[in-house]
Design an enzyme around this catalytic site. Structure first.
Site, short mmCIF file in Angstrom:
data_model
loop_
_atom_site.label_atom_id
_atom_site.label_comp_id
_atom_site.label_asym_id
_atom_site.label_seq_id
_atom_site.Cartn_x
_atom_site.Cartn_y
_atom_site.Cartn_z
N LYS A 193 0.85 -1.20 0.00
CA LYS A 193 0.00 0.00 0.00
C LYS A 193 0.88 1.25 0.00
CE LYS A 193 -1.86 2.67 3.10
NZ LYS A 193 -1.82 3.97 2.39
N GLU A 268 11.08 1.30 9.01
CA GLU A 268 12.03 2.31 8.50
C GLU A 268 11.37 3.66 8.75
OE1 GLU A 268 14.97 1.84 7.40
OE2 GLU A 268 15.12 -0.19 6.58
N CYS A 302 14.05 10.98 4.60
CA CYS A 302 14.25 10.42 5.95
C CYS A 302 15.66 10.68 6.45
CB CYS A 302 13.93 8.94 5.96
SG CYS A 302 14.86 8.01 4.75
N GLU A 404 11.58 15.75 14.16
CA GLU A 404 11.72 15.74 12.70
C GLU A 404 10.78 16.78 12.09
OE1 GLU A 404 10.17 12.29 10.51
OE2 GLU A 404 11.95 12.34 9.27
P1 NAD Z 1 3.04 8.36 7.46
O1 NAD Z 1 3.47 7.57 8.63
O2 NAD Z 1 2.04 9.42 7.65
O3 NAD Z 1 2.46 7.41 6.34
C1 NAD Z 1 3.21 6.33 5.82
C2 NAD Z 1 2.26 5.27 5.34
O4 NAD Z 1 1.59 4.71 6.45
C3 NAD Z 1 1.19 5.75 4.38
O5 NAD Z 1 1.04 4.80 3.35
C4 NAD Z 1 -0.03 5.79 5.26
O6 NAD Z 1 -1.23 5.66 4.56
C5 NAD Z 1 0.21 4.60 6.16
N1 NAD Z 1 -0.53 4.59 7.43
C6 NAD Z 1 -0.80 5.63 8.24
N2 NAD Z 1 -1.52 5.21 9.30
C7 NAD Z 1 -1.69 3.87 9.16
C8 NAD Z 1 -2.34 2.86 9.93
N3 NAD Z 1 -2.98 3.14 11.06
N4 NAD Z 1 -2.29 1.59 9.49
C9 NAD Z 1 -1.63 1.28 8.36
N5 NAD Z 1 -1.02 2.19 7.59
C10 NAD Z 1 -1.04 3.47 7.98
O7 NAD Z 1 4.38 8.92 6.83
P2 NAD Z 1 4.49 9.92 5.60
O8 NAD Z 1 4.09 11.27 6.08
O9 NAD Z 1 3.86 9.34 4.40
O10 NAD Z 1 6.07 9.88 5.34
C11 NAD Z 1 6.98 10.69 6.00
C12 NAD Z 1 7.71 9.91 7.07
O11 NAD Z 1 8.33 8.77 6.51
C13 NAD Z 1 8.84 10.69 7.70
O12 NAD Z 1 8.85 10.50 9.09
C14 NAD Z 1 10.07 10.09 7.05
O13 NAD Z 1 11.26 10.28 7.79
C15 NAD Z 1 9.68 8.67 6.94
N6 NAD Z 1 10.49 7.96 5.95
C16 NAD Z 1 11.42 7.03 6.39
C17 NAD Z 1 12.23 6.37 5.48
C18 NAD Z 1 13.26 5.38 5.96
O14 NAD Z 1 13.75 4.61 5.14
N7 NAD Z 1 13.63 5.35 7.22
C19 NAD Z 1 12.11 6.63 4.12
C20 NAD Z 1 11.16 7.57 3.70
C21 NAD Z 1 10.36 8.22 4.63
#
Ligand code: NAD
Length: 514
Positions: A193, A268, A302, A404
Site C-alpha cells: 500500500k 524504516e 528520511c 523531525e
Molecule cells: P506516514 O506515517 O504518515 O504514512 C506512511 C504510510 O503509512 C502511508 O502509506 C499511510 O497511509 C500509512 N498509514 C498511516 N496510518 C496507518 C495505519 N494506522 N495503518 C496502516 N497504515 C497506515 O508517513 P508519511 O508522512 O507518508 O512519510 C513521512 C515519514 O516517513 C517521515 O517520518 C520520514 O522520515 C519517513 N520515511 C522514512 C524512510 C526510511 O527509510 N527510514 C524513508 C522515507 C520516509
C-alpha cells in the site's frame, strides 16, 4: 488547474489507469488487473499550484482479500520455478520499464511535486534495485551446522509467504522498488500500500513488471488511507510479515497491529540526522554537503541532515556560508528542468512545517535565512512553497532542534569538542544517519563509532547503495533494508535435522555435552 490535470490524465492513460479525461482512475493492481477502489473518494491536490488534481477511491477490505489471495496463490507458483529462473524473470521484468522511464518520472513529478530531475534519478534506482536482488535469487545458500555426527543439521532460508508493505509519499517509486525487489527475490508474494498522497506510480511499476514476466498476482498494489486500507492490510490474517516505511507515529501503530497477531515487522522511520563539522574540515566540501543534506527533496527525506553541528570557533562563518548558499537555491515548478527544490508535498505538511518555524521563532531562535514563502516564484506557483530555511540560536531541547521537521529547515548549533559533538548528535530520540566532516582520519572513525545512527558518512552525505544495509536505531526504527540484511528480513531460517545412523557412542557424546 486544467493544464496539470490534462498532463496527469495523459500520463495515467499511458499506463492504462484512466481512459477518459475526468474518469476516476483505477488505483489498484490486483491479480493482474487494474481495479478501481470502492470506498470513499480521496482527492489529490497539485503541490505546485494548490489546485485540484484528481480523485480516486479508497480500495476497501474486499479488494484487499482478493489481493492477499492472489499473492498467496502466485507465491506458490513463483517458488515452483528454479531459483535461476526467478532471477531471470526479475531481470526481464524490470527491463520492461525501458521506454517508460520518462513517463514514470513525469507522473511522480506531477503528483509528488518533486523536481523532474530528482524523479528521473528515482526511476534509475528502481532498475538498480531489481537487478541487484535478481542476482541474489540463486545465491541464497543455506548452511550446514557442525552438530555431532549422529545428525546432519542444515539451515535454509524460506520465504514468509505473503508480506504486507506500506510506503510513504516522499519517495514513492524508490521505496516501492526498495521493498518489492528483496521480497520477491526471497520468494514471497506481496501486497503493497503506497501513501494515499502518491498512489499511482507504484501501480504503474507493478503493472509493467508483471507484463515483463512475473507471475500474475505475485505483486499487488492497493491504495487507500492508512486507517482504512492500511489498517486492513496490517490486520489481515493472510499476511505473515509487515514492512513499513513512514513516520514513527504510524510505525508504532503498524508494530502494534503486527504484535496483536504475532507478526514481525521492519520499521524504516524518520530521523533528525546530525552533520558534524570540525574546525579542521575542508569547509567548501562541508558547506556543500550540509546544503545537499537538507535541501534536496525540500528536506522531505528520511536521511535529511537537519541538524548542523559546527565547532564553535568556525560556527558563525559556516552558518553564514550555509545560509548564503541556501538563499541561492533555484526554487521553482517541479516540471522546470532548472528547479533544484520544489514545494512541500501537501497542505498538511506545509502547515506543520511553518507552524514549527513559528514556534521556534517565538521561543527565541534566529531565522538566518528563509522561514517564509520564497520570493520570485514563477506565475502559477501558488502551492506549498517554503524558502530554504536556516535557523540558529537554538537550544538542543527546543522542538525545532529535536523533532523531525520533514521540510527544508536546518538548525545550526555550536559544539566545543569531540565529546560535546557526540553528546549533541546522539541527543535526540532518533538514530537514522549522521556525518562527520574532518581531515583527521582517526577522529573521523572515532566519532563515527560513537554515533547511534544506522548510517554514518565521513566527509560525505547521502551516499546510499542498495548493496549496503540501511535502517535506524531507536525511534528511527528497527530491522534493515538493502543488501543481504534486507533480503534476510524477508526469510525465515528453517533448521532441518537428519538422523545419520552413526553409532550410539557418538550420539551419547553429544548428549553428555562433549
Ligand atoms: P506516514 O506515517 O504518515 O504514512 C506512511 C504510510 O503509512 C502511508 O502509506 C499511510 O497511509 C500509512 N498509514 C498511516 N496510518 C496507518 C495505519 N494506522 N495503518 C496502516 N497504515 C497506515 O508517513 P508519511 O508522512 O507518508 O512519510 C513521512 C515519514 O516517513 C517521515 O517520518 C520520514 O522520515 C519517513 N520515511 C522514512 C524512510 C526510511 O527509510 N527510514 C524513508 C522515507 C520516509
Amino acid at each position: 488547474d486544467t493544464q496539470a490535470q490534462q498532463a496527469l490524465h495523459r500520463l495515467l492513460a499511458q499506463f492504462g489507469l484512466s481512459l477518459e479525461p475526468g474518469d476516476t482512475p483505477c488505483s489498484n493492481w490486483i491479480d493482474g488487473d487494474l481495479v478501481a477502489g470502492r470506498g470513499d473518494a480521496i482527492a489529490l491536490t497539485n503541490p505546485a499550484t494548490g489546485g485540484d488534481l484528481v480523485s480516486y477511491r479508497d480500495a476497501g477490505a474486499d479488494l484487499l482479500d482478493r489481493a492477499v489471495e492472489a499473492a498467496s496463490r502466485a507465491q506458490v507458483e513463483w517458488m515452483a520455478l528454479t531459483a535461476s529462473e526467478r532471477g531471470r524473470r526479475m531481470n526481464d521484468a524490470v527491463r520492461r520499464l525501458e521506454g517508460h522511464e520518462e513517463d514514470l518520472a513525469q507522473l511522480e513529478s506531477v503528483i509528488a511535486g518533486k523536481p523532474i530531475r530528482d524523479c528521473r534519478g528515482e526511476v534509475g534506482k528502481v532498475r538498480e534495485m531489481f537487478e541487484y536482488y535478481a542476482g541474489w535469487c540463486d545465491k541464497q545458500h543455506g548452511e550446514v551446522i557442525p552438530v555431532p555426527t549422529s545428525h546432519l543439521n542444515y539451515v535454509r532460508y524460506v520465504p514468509f509467504g505473503v508480506v504486507g508493505q506500506i510506503t510513504p509519499w516522499n519517495a514513492p517509486m524508490f521505496t516501492c522498488a526498495w521493498q518489492l525487489a528483496p521480497a520477491i527475490a526471497a520468494g514471497n508474494g506481496v501486497v503493497l500500500k503506497p501513501s494515499e498522497l502518491t498512489p499511482f506510480s507504484s501501480v504503474a511499476i507493478a503493472r509493467l513488471l508483471e507484463c515483463g514476466g512475473l507471475p500474475k498476482g505475485l505483486i499487488n498494489i492497493v491504495n487507500g488511507l492508512g486507517p482504512t486500507t492500511g489498517a486492513a492490510l496490517t490486520g489481515h490474517d493472510g499476511i505473515s510479515k509487515l514492512v513499513f516505511v513512514g513516520s514513527p507515529d504510524s510505525g508504532r501503530l503498524i508494530a502494534e497491529a503486527g504484535a496483536r497477531r504475532l507478526v514481525p515487522s521492519v520499521l524504516e522511520l524518520g530521523g533528525k540526522s546530525a552533520n558534524i563539522v570540525f574546525d579542521d574540515a575542508r569547509l567548501d566540501d562541508a558547506v556543500a554537503g550540509a546544503q545537499a543534506a537538507i535541501f534536496a527533496a525540500a528536506g522531505q527525506s528520511c536521511v535529511a541532515g537537519s541538524r548542523l553541528l559546527v565547532q564553535r570557533d568556525i560556527f558563525d562563518a559556516v552558518v553564514e556560508r550555509v545560509g548564503r548558499a541556501a538563499s541561492r537555491i533555484a526554487v521553482g515548478l517541479p516540471a522546470d528542468e532548472a528547479t533544484r527544490m520544489g514545494p512541500l508535498q501537501n497542505a498538511r505538511q506545509y502547515e506543520r512545517v511553518t507552524a514549527m518555524i513559528e514556534r521556534a521563532r517565538a521561543a527565541g531562535a534566529r531565522i538566518v535565512t528563509g522561514g517564509q514563502r520564497p520570493e520570485g516564484l514563477p506565475q502559477g506557483a501558488d502551492g506549498y512553497y517554503l524558502a530554504p530555511t536556516v535557523i540558529a540560536d537554538v537550544d538542543a531541547s527546543m522542538e525545532i532542534a529535536c523533532e523531525e521537521v520533514f521540510g527544508p529547515v536546518l538548525v545550526a548549533m555550536p559544539f566545543d569538542d569531540e565529546a560535546d559533538a557526540v553528546r549533541l548528535a546522539n541527543g535526540t530520540r532518533f538514530g537514522l544517519a549522521g556525518a562527520v566532516w574532518t581531515q583527521d582520519p582517526a577522529r573521523a572513525h572515532r566519532v563515527a563509532g560513537q554515533l547511534r545512527a544506522g548510517t554514518v558518512w565521513i566527509n560525505s552525505y547521502k551516499a546510499i547503495n542498495v548493496m549496503s544495509p540501511f535502517g535506524g536505531f531507536r525511534d528511527s526504527g528497527f530491522g534493515r533494508s538493502s543488501g543481504l540484511d534486507g533480503l534476510r528480513e524477508y526469510t525465515v531460517p528453517q533448521s532441518v535435522w537428519v538422523e545419520t545412523g552413526v553409532e550410539a557412542s557418538v550420539a551419547m557424546g553429544y548428549a553428555s555435552g562433549e
